[in-house]
Enzyme design. Structure first.
Site, mmCIF file in Angstrom:
data_model
loop_
_atom_site.group_PDB
_atom_site.id
_atom_site.type_symbol
_atom_site.label_atom_id
_atom_site.label_comp_id
_atom_site.label_asym_id
_atom_site.label_seq_id
_atom_site.Cartn_x
_atom_site.Cartn_y
_atom_site.Cartn_z
ATOM 1 N N GLN A 36 0.746 -1.782 -0.358
ATOM 2 C CA GLN A 36 0.234 -0.266 0.120
ATOM 3 C C GLN A 36 1.068 1.454 0.067
ATOM 4 O OE1 GLN A 36 -2.468 -1.954 3.072
ATOM 5 N NE2 GLN A 36 -3.815 0.068 2.207
ATOM 6 N N HIS A 56 -2.531 -5.457 -11.812
ATOM 7 C CA HIS A 56 -1.750 -5.395 -13.631
ATOM 8 C C HIS A 56 -2.666 -6.155 -14.585
ATOM 9 C CE1 HIS A 56 2.488 -3.766 -12.730
ATOM 10 N NE2 HIS A 56 1.734 -2.831 -12.847
ATOM 11 N N ASP A 69 2.268 0.748 -8.015
ATOM 12 C CA ASP A 69 3.191 0.476 -8.379
ATOM 13 C C ASP A 69 4.354 1.262 -7.893
ATOM 14 O OD1 ASP A 69 2.052 -0.976 -10.469
ATOM 15 O OD2 ASP A 69 2.800 0.036 -11.653
ATOM 16 N N ARG A 94 4.104 0.556 12.901
ATOM 17 C CA ARG A 94 3.508 -0.698 11.830
ATOM 18 C C ARG A 94 3.854 -0.669 10.459
ATOM 19 N NH1 ARG A 94 -2.267 -3.836 11.124
ATOM 20 N NH2 ARG A 94 -1.554 -5.537 11.050
ATOM 21 N N HIS A 139 1.322 -9.163 4.618
ATOM 22 C CA HIS A 139 -0.195 -8.642 4.876
ATOM 23 C C HIS A 139 -0.459 -8.179 3.308
ATOM 24 C CE1 HIS A 139 -1.779 -4.921 6.433
ATOM 25 N NE2 HIS A 139 -2.738 -4.490 5.714
ATOM 26 N N ASN A 183 -1.761 -10.612 8.966
ATOM 27 C CA ASN A 183 -2.422 -8.858 8.804
ATOM 28 C C ASN A 183 -4.294 -10.056 8.550
ATOM 29 O OD1 ASN A 183 -3.072 -6.684 9.149
ATOM 30 N ND2 ASN A 183 -3.660 -6.940 7.201
ATOM 31 N N GLU A 184 -5.253 -10.372 8.722
ATOM 32 C CA GLU A 184 -6.765 -10.572 8.492
ATOM 33 C C GLU A 184 -6.689 -11.411 7.480
ATOM 34 O OE1 GLU A 184 -8.231 -6.363 6.828
ATOM 35 O OE2 GLU A 184 -8.408 -5.262 8.584
ATOM 36 N N ASN A 324 -7.921 -5.936 14.520
ATOM 37 C CA ASN A 324 -8.423 -4.617 13.818
ATOM 38 C C ASN A 324 -9.979 -4.295 14.194
ATOM 39 O OD1 ASN A 324 -5.336 -4.359 12.457
ATOM 40 N ND2 ASN A 324 -6.658 -5.079 11.258
ATOM 41 N N TYR A 326 -12.536 -1.305 12.342
ATOM 42 C CA TYR A 326 -13.457 -0.438 11.808
ATOM 43 C C TYR A 326 -15.002 -0.364 12.353
ATOM 44 C CZ TYR A 326 -8.906 -0.280 9.374
ATOM 45 O OH TYR A 326 -8.122 -0.565 9.029
ATOM 46 N N GLU A 396 -5.215 -2.040 14.453
ATOM 47 C CA GLU A 396 -5.918 -0.401 13.176
ATOM 48 C C GLU A 396 -7.319 -1.082 13.450
ATOM 49 O OE1 GLU A 396 -6.326 -1.890 9.320
ATOM 50 O OE2 GLU A 396 -4.299 -3.218 9.482
HETATM 51 C C1 PNW Z 1 -7.844 -3.527 6.697
HETATM 52 N N1 PNW Z 1 -13.753 -4.641 4.306
HETATM 53 O O1 PNW Z 1 -7.893 -4.090 5.730
HETATM 54 C C2 PNW Z 1 -6.428 -4.121 5.664
HETATM 55 O O2 PNW Z 1 -5.511 -4.769 7.204
HETATM 56 C C3 PNW Z 1 -5.879 -2.883 5.517
HETATM 57 O O3 PNW Z 1 -4.777 -3.033 4.482
HETATM 58 C C4 PNW Z 1 -6.707 -2.088 5.094
HETATM 59 O O4 PNW Z 1 -5.495 -0.466 3.911
HETATM 60 C C5 PNW Z 1 -7.316 -0.710 6.476
HETATM 61 O O5 PNW Z 1 -8.527 -2.347 6.618
HETATM 62 C C6 PNW Z 1 -8.867 -0.204 5.426
HETATM 63 O O6 PNW Z 1 -9.412 -0.592 4.859
HETATM 64 C C7 PNW Z 1 -9.879 -4.092 5.644
HETATM 65 O O7 PNW Z 1 -14.041 -4.335 3.337
HETATM 66 C C8 PNW Z 1 -10.562 -4.625 4.442
HETATM 67 O O8 PNW Z 1 -14.477 -4.786 5.486
HETATM 68 C C9 PNW Z 1 -11.574 -4.677 3.684
HETATM 69 C C10 PNW Z 1 -12.961 -4.038 5.014
HETATM 70 C C11 PNW Z 1 -11.968 -3.938 6.033
HETATM 71 C C12 PNW Z 1 -10.825 -3.967 6.639
#
Ligand code: PNW
Length: 497
Positions: A36, A56, A69, A94, A139, A183-184, A324, A326, A396
């Site tokens: 990223q 790509h 890229d 991290r 990752h 990661n995830e 993580n 969100y 995260e």
């Molecule tokens: C995480 N969703 O991934 C990742 O660890 C990061 O690389 C990413 O940039 C970050 O969250 C923000 O998205 C996710 O679709 C990927 O719910 C997908 C989801 C949530 C988190």
């Protein structure tokens, strides 16, 4: 007895401030990931990863046909990254290691001098600035050459990964003390194989995702065992895995059973084998998928079983838990015959649930993102209840936006509200949260959303060859939280909220 008075005063000051203060030793950080941010996708002897190949080969699957890229050009701009981490006062940064930059063949027969130099430089300068490196070994960016052999669906991937992890520990473990193996895995197993939107882009719902899931558990465990046997006594670090978990809340009181089933699918499939006392798959999910498979006429379950040895191999392979957070969803049981949308994360169709949102959850201006700060506290409490009193590192947390605005008050409020809930977790629920990391230090390549979705405390100008980083209001706010080690900050952004 001046000292007694002083002690009483300082105790009461603590009591007043205590609620808003983080415990001593609580660590604040920010995060990124190799694909990223680094760019330099074909520099030196680096080989292709599945994301290089995916971006790509299927440009139409990524907003604006974007690729990583160049991304933030952190391959060249790593000193600037450390400068901004320093500006924020971070205790840790991290980042992840690119497998194909360090080990271009995918195997430990050849280590790239250039890759080694890059990560050594990064780690050494971080330490010089007193910022602890927290390193994710994987990752999402598998070597394409290993993908050609089946990638995460080939059981040998567990050994490939453990061999890669051994190289990483031996090169950097004298200085890196906190490791995240994967990661995830839910993202690169469930999203990847259920809907094909993530690399490698194959669609195999209900089959590929479960094979991948099992192999990630073994890969993590083998890497952990390598650390245990060969490195721990000298290096004295901590190793775990990071899982992404949406808080899943019962839609109505009647839906509690459906919600718990959903949690066992989303969190349990990636936590139970490692963190539970029994090990193996969450029993409720194992049973449901076995039944479904039978109804479908299969002589075995689509969910591959763990042998007794495998259960023992995986169980207990953690020194803390990476988490993580969100967003959140509501859950209810599907009505008979009701169509279950292509929900990427879960075999939602395997467990017959429907996910939704509450009307009062504010939506960030990105489709999947509903803001529910109480969810992080509820999830932390659930993890403690389910797996015991394990130390948790929030690897995260952060807020998406589609605008590059400088004055990102929604993000500031998001951090504040989530940190408040984390304090309640620590103080009221006695969850041992050891630290917190913002995603992300700066805007970066947001997978399928390309550069259209932003998470950064720093704006990155992707039209500028210099990839100039500029702090947003959230950077200023976070720096003041880190500095005061509390949520009592003198910050005009907060006053204006
Ligand atoms: C995480 N969703 O991934 C990742 O660890 C990061 O690389 C990413 O940039 C970050 O969250 C923000 O998205 C996710 O679709 C990927 O719910 C997908 C989801 C949530 C988190």
């Amino acid at each position: 007895m001046w000292w007694l008075k002083a002690a009483v005063i300082s105790l009461s000051v603590c009591a007043v401030l205590g609620g808003r203060h983080f415990p001593p030793g609580f660590m604040f950080g920010a995060a990124s990931a190799a694909y990223q941010v680094e760019g330099a996708w074909n520099i030196s002897d680096k080989s292709l990863s599945i994301w290089d190949y995916f971006a790509h080969t299927y440009p139409e699957k990524i907003v604006g046909n974007a690729t990583g890229d160049v991304a933030c050009d952190s391959y060249n701009k790593w000193k600037t990254d450390i400068e901004i981490a320093s500006e924020l006062g971070l205790h840790f940064y991290r980042f992840s290691i690119s497998w194909t930059r360090l080990m271009p063949t995918g195997f430990p027969n050849y280590i790239s001098e250039d890759g080694k130099r890059y990560y050594n430089d990064l780690i050494n300068l971080l330490l010089e600035k007193r910022i602890q490196p927290v390193v994710t070994i994987y990752h999402f960016d598998l070597p394409q050459s290993l993908q050609d052999l089946g990638g995460w669906t080939n059981p040998l991937v567990a050994d490939w990964f453990a061999n890669y992890a051994r190289v990483v520990f031996s090169l950097f473990g004298d200085r890196v003390k906190i490791w995240i193996t994967l990661n995830e895995p839910i993202t690169f197993c469930d999203i990847a194989y259920n809907v094909g939107t993530q690399a490698p882009g194959y669609i195999s719902p209900g089959v590929g995702n479960y094979i991948c899931n099992k192999n990630t558990m073994l890969a993590h465990a083998k890497a952990y065992r390598v650390y245990d046997k060969e490195f721990r006594s000298k290096q004295k670090g901590k190793v775990s895995i990071t899982n992404e978990i949406f808080w899943l809340e019962a839609d109505t009181e009647r839906d509690e059973e459906a919600a718990e089933k959903a949690r066992q699918l989303m969190a349990g499939m990636y936590c139970h084998p490692i963190f539970s006392k029994q090990g193996g798959w969450p029993p409720v999910i194992e049973r449901i998928i076995a039944e479904k498979s039978k109804q479908e006429g299969l002589p075995y379950s689509r969910l591959p079983t763990f042998t007794e040895e495998e259960i023992e191999l995986v169980k207990g392979t953690y020194d803390f838990m990476g988490f993580n957070y969100y967003t959140a969803r509501t859950v209810r049981e599907a009505k008979p015959g009701e169509e279950i949308g292509p929900w990427p994360f879960t075999g939602a169709s395997d467990i017959d649930i429907i996910l939704g949102e509450r009307r009062d959850w504010k939506q960030a201006d990105v489709w999947w993102f509903y803001i529910y700060p109480e969810g992080i506290r509820k999830q932390l409490a659930w993890l403690k209840e389910e797996y015991g009193d394990i130390e948790i590192l929030i690897t995260e947390n952060g807020c998406a936006s589609s605008s590059p605005y400088q004055y990102d008050e929604v993000r500031v409020e998001y951090y504040k509200d989530h940190l408040e809930q984390i304090l309640l977790s620590i103080n009221e629920d006695r969850v041992r949260v050891m630290g917190y990391s913002v995603w992300a230090l700066m805007d970066n390549f947001e997978w399928n959303d390309g550069y259209s979705v932003k998470f950064g405390m720093y704006d990155v100008d992707f039209r500028d060859p210099n990839r100039t980083r500029t702090p947003r209001a959230s950077a200023e706010y976070y720096a003041s939280v880190v500095k005061s080690h509390s949520l009592d900050v003198n910050n005009k952004i907060i006053d204006e909220l």
